[in-house]
Design an enzyme around this catalytic site. Structure first.
Site, PDB file in Angstrom:
ATOM      1  N   ARG A  26       0.751  -1.519   0.200  1.00 66.60           N
ATOM      2  CA  ARG A  26       0.222  -0.216  -0.210  1.00 66.60           C
ATOM      3  C   ARG A  26       1.194   1.448  -0.491  1.00 66.60           C
ATOM      4  O   ARG A  26       0.572   2.521   0.751  1.00 66.60           O
ATOM      5  CB  ARG A  26      -0.814   0.200   1.215  1.00 66.60           C
ATOM      6  CG  ARG A  26      -1.752  -1.195   1.211  1.00 66.60           C
ATOM      7  CD  ARG A  26      -3.044  -0.316   0.315  1.00 66.60           C
ATOM      8  NE  ARG A  26      -4.231  -1.763   0.370  1.00 66.60           N
ATOM      9  CZ  ARG A  26      -5.465  -2.232   1.401  1.00 66.60           C
ATOM     10  NH1 ARG A  26      -5.811  -0.825   1.733  1.00 66.60           N
ATOM     11  NH2 ARG A  26      -5.715  -2.504   0.978  1.00 66.60           N
ATOM     12  N   ARG A  30      -3.715   6.794   0.385  1.00 62.68           N
ATOM     13  CA  ARG A  30      -4.112   7.957   1.677  1.00 62.68           C
ATOM     14  C   ARG A  30      -3.298   8.507   2.533  1.00 62.68           C
ATOM     15  O   ARG A  30      -3.479   9.758   3.381  1.00 62.68           O
ATOM     16  CB  ARG A  30      -5.255   7.434   3.004  1.00 62.68           C
ATOM     17  CG  ARG A  30      -6.317   7.387   2.055  1.00 62.68           C
ATOM     18  CD  ARG A  30      -7.755   6.712   2.185  1.00 62.68           C
ATOM     19  NE  ARG A  30      -7.099   5.079   2.661  1.00 62.68           N
ATOM     20  CZ  ARG A  30      -8.012   4.928   2.917  1.00 62.68           C
ATOM     21  NH1 ARG A  30      -9.402   4.770   3.813  1.00 62.68           N
ATOM     22  NH2 ARG A  30      -7.631   3.269   3.159  1.00 62.68           N
ATOM     23  N   ASP A  76      -6.148  -2.369  -7.231  1.00 60.37           N
ATOM     24  CA  ASP A  76      -7.373  -3.354  -5.748  1.00 60.37           C
ATOM     25  C   ASP A  76      -7.749  -4.508  -6.320  1.00 60.37           C
ATOM     26  O   ASP A  76      -7.465  -4.822  -7.786  1.00 60.37           O
ATOM     27  CB  ASP A  76      -8.154  -2.976  -5.669  1.00 60.37           C
ATOM     28  CG  ASP A  76      -9.342  -2.942  -3.862  1.00 60.37           C
ATOM     29  OD1 ASP A  76      -8.196  -2.473  -3.163  1.00 60.37           O
ATOM     30  OD2 ASP A  76      -9.465  -4.085  -4.001  1.00 60.37           O
TER      31      ASP A  76
HETATM   32  O1  CP3 Z   1      -0.168  -1.566  -2.165  1.00 64.67           O
HETATM   33  C1  CP3 Z   1      -0.490  -0.927  -3.436  1.00 64.67           C
HETATM   34  O2  CP3 Z   1       0.146   0.237  -3.045  1.00 64.67           O
HETATM   35  C2  CP3 Z   1      -1.204  -0.945  -4.796  1.00 64.67           C
HETATM   36  C3  CP3 Z   1      -2.501  -0.641  -4.225  1.00 64.67           C
HETATM   37  C4  CP3 Z   1      -3.140  -1.541  -3.266  1.00 64.67           C
HETATM   38  C5  CP3 Z   1      -5.003  -1.004  -2.957  1.00 64.67           C
HETATM   39  N1  CP3 Z   1      -5.179  -2.096  -2.797  1.00 64.67           N
HETATM   40  C6  CP3 Z   1      -5.389   0.447  -3.400  1.00 64.67           C
HETATM   41  C7  CP3 Z   1      -6.420   1.224  -1.901  1.00 64.67           C
HETATM   42  C8  CP3 Z   1      -3.604  -2.995  -3.335  1.00 64.67           C
HETATM   43  C9  CP3 Z   1      -2.302  -3.677  -3.092  1.00 64.67           C
HETATM   44  C10 CP3 Z   1      -4.873  -3.698  -2.563  1.00 64.67           C
HETATM   45  C11 CP3 Z   1      -4.718  -5.052  -2.409  1.00 64.67           C
HETATM   46  C12 CP3 Z   1      -6.358  -5.249  -1.145  1.00 64.67           C
HETATM   47  N2  CP3 Z   1      -7.859  -4.833  -1.321  1.00 64.67           N
HETATM   48  C13 CP3 Z   1      -6.355  -6.197  -0.064  1.00 64.67           C
HETATM   49  C14 CP3 Z   1      -4.762  -6.460   0.056  1.00 64.67           C
HETATM   50  C15 CP3 Z   1      -3.779  -5.929   0.806  1.00 64.67           C
HETATM   51  C16 CP3 Z   1      -4.605  -5.978   1.889  1.00 64.67           C
HETATM   52  O3  CP3 Z   1      -4.509  -5.038   2.700  1.00 64.67           O
HETATM   53  O4  CP3 Z   1      -4.418  -7.214   2.995  1.00 64.67           O
HETATM   54  C17 CP3 Z   1      -7.568  -5.236   0.197  1.00 64.67           C
HETATM   55  C18 CP3 Z   1      -7.683  -6.247   1.395  1.00 64.67           C
HETATM   56  C19 CP3 Z   1      -8.007  -5.036  -0.589  1.00 64.67           C
HETATM   57  C20 CP3 Z   1      -9.544  -4.827  -0.224  1.00 64.67           C
HETATM   58  C21 CP3 Z   1      -9.808  -3.077  -0.035  1.00 64.67           C
HETATM   59  N3  CP3 Z   1      -9.549  -2.485  -0.878  1.00 64.67           N
HETATM   60  C22 CP3 Z   1     -10.077  -2.750   1.040  1.00 64.67           C
HETATM   61  C23 CP3 Z   1      -9.748  -3.013   2.534  1.00 64.67           C
HETATM   62  C24 CP3 Z   1      -9.606  -1.778   0.952  1.00 64.67           C
HETATM   63  C25 CP3 Z   1     -10.507  -0.456   2.111  1.00 64.67           C
HETATM   64  C26 CP3 Z   1      -9.733  -0.097   3.426  1.00 64.67           C
HETATM   65  C27 CP3 Z   1      -9.428   1.367   3.943  1.00 64.67           C
HETATM   66  O5  CP3 Z   1      -8.934   1.022   4.706  1.00 64.67           O
HETATM   67  O6  CP3 Z   1     -10.525   1.812   3.773  1.00 64.67           O
HETATM   68  C28 CP3 Z   1      -9.740  -1.056   0.117  1.00 64.67           C
HETATM   69  C29 CP3 Z   1      -9.477   0.503  -1.116  1.00 64.67           C
HETATM   70  C30 CP3 Z   1      -8.588   0.400  -1.253  1.00 64.67           C
HETATM   71  N4  CP3 Z   1      -7.518  -0.002  -1.994  1.00 64.67           N
HETATM   72  C31 CP3 Z   1      -7.797   1.956  -0.765  1.00 64.67           C
HETATM   73  C32 CP3 Z   1      -6.046   1.708  -1.962  1.00 64.67           C
HETATM   74  C33 CP3 Z   1      -5.463   2.682  -1.410  1.00 64.67           C
HETATM   75  C34 CP3 Z   1      -8.294   2.962  -0.127  1.00 64.67           C
HETATM   76  C35 CP3 Z   1      -8.742   3.945  -0.303  1.00 64.67           C
HETATM   77  C36 CP3 Z   1      -9.228   5.496  -0.837  1.00 64.67           C
HETATM   78  O7  CP3 Z   1      -7.503   5.389  -1.085  1.00 64.67           O
HETATM   79  O8  CP3 Z   1      -9.526   5.894  -2.061  1.00 64.67           O
END
Ligand code: CP3
Length: 349
Positions: A26, A30, A76
Site C-alpha cells: 500500500r 492516503r 485493487d
Molecule cells: O500496494 C499498493 O500501493 C497498491 C494498491 C492496493 C490497493 N489495494 C489500493 C487501495 C493494493 C495492493 C490493494 C490490495 C487489497 N485491497 C487488499 C489486499 C491487501 C491487504 O490490505 O490485505 C485488500 C484486502 C483489498 C480490499 C480493500 N480495498 C479494502 C479492505 C479497502 C478499504 C480499506 C480502507 O482502509 O478503507 C480497499 C480500498 C483501497 N484499495 C484503498 C487503497 C489505497 C483505500 C481507499 C482510497 O484510497 O480511496
C-alpha cells in the site's frame, strides 16, 4: 548498476545481492498528501484505479518521493470482479461494497471467465508504462487477491468481522463454495499471466483473510486454490517470482511454504527469526515491520528495521511492512523507513 536487472527482481530470484530490497504494501495511498489531493479531484476509487493516466500517476507517486526498489500497480484486488460479472464500489470509510453478493449456485454458474485483455486493458497499459518509466531502477510488481479472499468479499458483500456468511456456505454447502473458488483460481491465474506479459516482474498474491480460517479449513478452502493459481502461472511463466501474503498467518506459516510460491510475506506478529526457522531455506521471506512502528520516532523505526534485517540475515529477504502502511502515517516516517532500508547493510555490518 543501472544496467543490471532491478535489485528486487534479482533478490526475489534468489541471487545474492548487496542489500535487501525494500518496498511497502500500500505504498501509494492516503498517507501521501499528493494522493489525497488527487483523490479530492477524482473522488471515485474505480476511476482512480481504472483510468490508466490516474493509476499510472498514483503508482509513480511513492517512486518519485522515496525511490523504493519496487513499484506496485495502483489497483485493487477487487478490480477484476466486473470482468467476471460482479459489480463493486469502494466507499470512503466503508470499504468495498459488492452490488449483488454471490450466494447461490446459479449466480456462480452465471459468472464469466475473466478475459483480462478485454476487461482490464488499463492494467496492461499501466504496467507497460511503469516498466518504461522505472527501467532497472525498480522492479514493477503486479498483484491479485487469492480465491478465498475474493470469495470472502463477494459472498459477504463487504468487509466482514467474523465471516459468518461465507463460513455458513463453507460448512453447509461446501460444493457451492468450491465452485466459486475454482472459478476465481482459473480467472486469477489468467489475470496474473496477463500482468506478467504486460510488464510485471514480480507478483504478489494477497490472501489477506485466509488467516481467519482454522488450519484444517485453510487446507480445504485456501491452500488448494492458492496452489492452483501458482501452478497455472508457473506453467507458463516459471521465472516470475511469486510472493504470498496472509494477514494473521502465524498458524499456517509452514503451509504457506508448501503452495509453490517463491517468497512468503510475514506479518509482524511472527518474529522474523522464528519465521525464517519455520520455512525451508529455499523459500524467501518478505516483511515484516509492524506498520504501527511508523507512528513512532525515527530511532524506533531504524532500530526495528535493523533488528528485522539482522534476523533475516543469510536468507533471501525483501524488506517490507507486515501489512499495508496505515492512513495517517507521517510521510517523514515513510521516508525514514525507505532511507534506513536502503542503507541498512552499512548499519548492520
Ligand atoms: O500496494 C499498493 O500501493 C497498491 C494498491 C492496493 C490497493 N489495494 C489500493 C487501495 C493494493 C495492493 C490493494 C490490495 C487489497 N485491497 C487488499 C489486499 C491487501 C491487504 O490490505 O490485505 C485488500 C484486502 C483489498 C480490499 C480493500 N480495498 C479494502 C479492505 C479497502 C478499504 C480499506 C480502507 O482502509 O478503507 C480497499 C480500498 C483501497 N484499495 C484503498 C487503497 C489505497 C483505500 C481507499 C482510497 O484510497 O480511496
Amino acid at each position: 548498476m543501472s544496467d543490471s536487472l532491478p535489485l528486487l527482481l534479482r533478490a526475489a530470484r534468489g541471487e545474492s545481492v548487496e542489500r535487501p530490497p525494500v518496498w511497502m504494501m500500500r505504498q501509494a495511498g492516503r498517507y501521501m498528501e499528493v494522493y489525497r489531493k488527487l483523490r479530492d479531484q477524482h473522488p471515485s476509487f474505480r476511476e482512480r484505479s481504472e483510468n490508466p493516466d490516474l493509476s499510472y500517476e498514483i503508482s509513480m507517486q511513492p517512486f518519485r518521493a522515496f525511490k523504493p526498489d519496487g513499484v506496485i500497480l495502483f489497483s485493487d484486488i477487487l478490480t477484476p470482479l466486473p470482468g467476471m460479472g460482479i459489480d463493486f464500489d469502494i466507499v470512503e470509510s466503508k470499504g468495498p461494497l459488492i452490488a449483488e453478493p454471490i450466494r447461490t449456485e446459479s449466480q456462480i454458474k452465471a459468472l464469466r471467465d475473466l478475459e483480462p485483455k478485454q476487461s482490464l486493458p488499463f492494467v496492461g497499459e499501466v504496467l507497460e508504462r511503469l516498466r518504461e518509466s522505472v527501467g532497472n531502477q525498480a522492479a514493477v510488481l503486479g498483484f491479485v487477491g487469492a480465491p478465498w479472499t475474493l470469495a470472502a468479499y463477494v459472498v459477504e458483500g463487504k468487509s466482514s468481522k467474523n465471516y459468518a456468511v461465507i463460513k455458513s456456505m463453507a460448512f453447509r454447502e461446501p460444493d457451492v463454495l468450491h465452485k466459486l473458488l475454482n472459478h476465481f483460481a482459473k480467472s486469477i491465474a489468467n489475470y496474473l499471466r496477463y500482468q506478467i506479459d504486460s510488464g510485471a516482474q514480480v507478483v504478489q498474491m494477497f490472501d489477506s483473510w485466509a488467516g481467519q480460517l482454522s488450519p484444517t479449513d485453510y487446507d480445504k478452502f485456501a491452500a488448494p486454490y492458492q496452489k492452483q493459481v501458482v501452478d497455472l502461472v508457473k506453467e507458463t511463466h516459471p521465472d516470475t517470482p511469486m510472493i504470498l501474503y496472509i494477514s494473521g498467518s502465524a498458524g499456517v506459516l509452514e503451509r504457506m511454504g508448501k503452495t509453490g510460491v517463491d517468497i512468503v510475506s510475514l506479518d509482524w506478529t511472527v518474529d522474523m527469526a522464528d519465521g525464517c526457522s519455520r520455512l525451508p531455506k529455499e523459500i524467501g521471506i518478505q516483511g515484516n515491520v509492524d506498520p504501527g512502528i511508523l507512528f513512532g520516532s525515527p530511532e524506533a523505526i531504524r532500530e526495528r528495521i535493523i533488528d528485522t534485517v539482522k534476523k533475516a540475515h543469510g536468507r533471501r529477504h525483501i524488506l517490507n511492512l507486515g501489512h499495508g502502511i496505515l492512513p495517517g502515517t507521517p510521510e517523514e516516517n515513510a521516508r525514514v523507513f525507505f532511507e534506513t532500508g536502503k542503507s541498512v547493510h552499512k548499519l548492520t555490518n
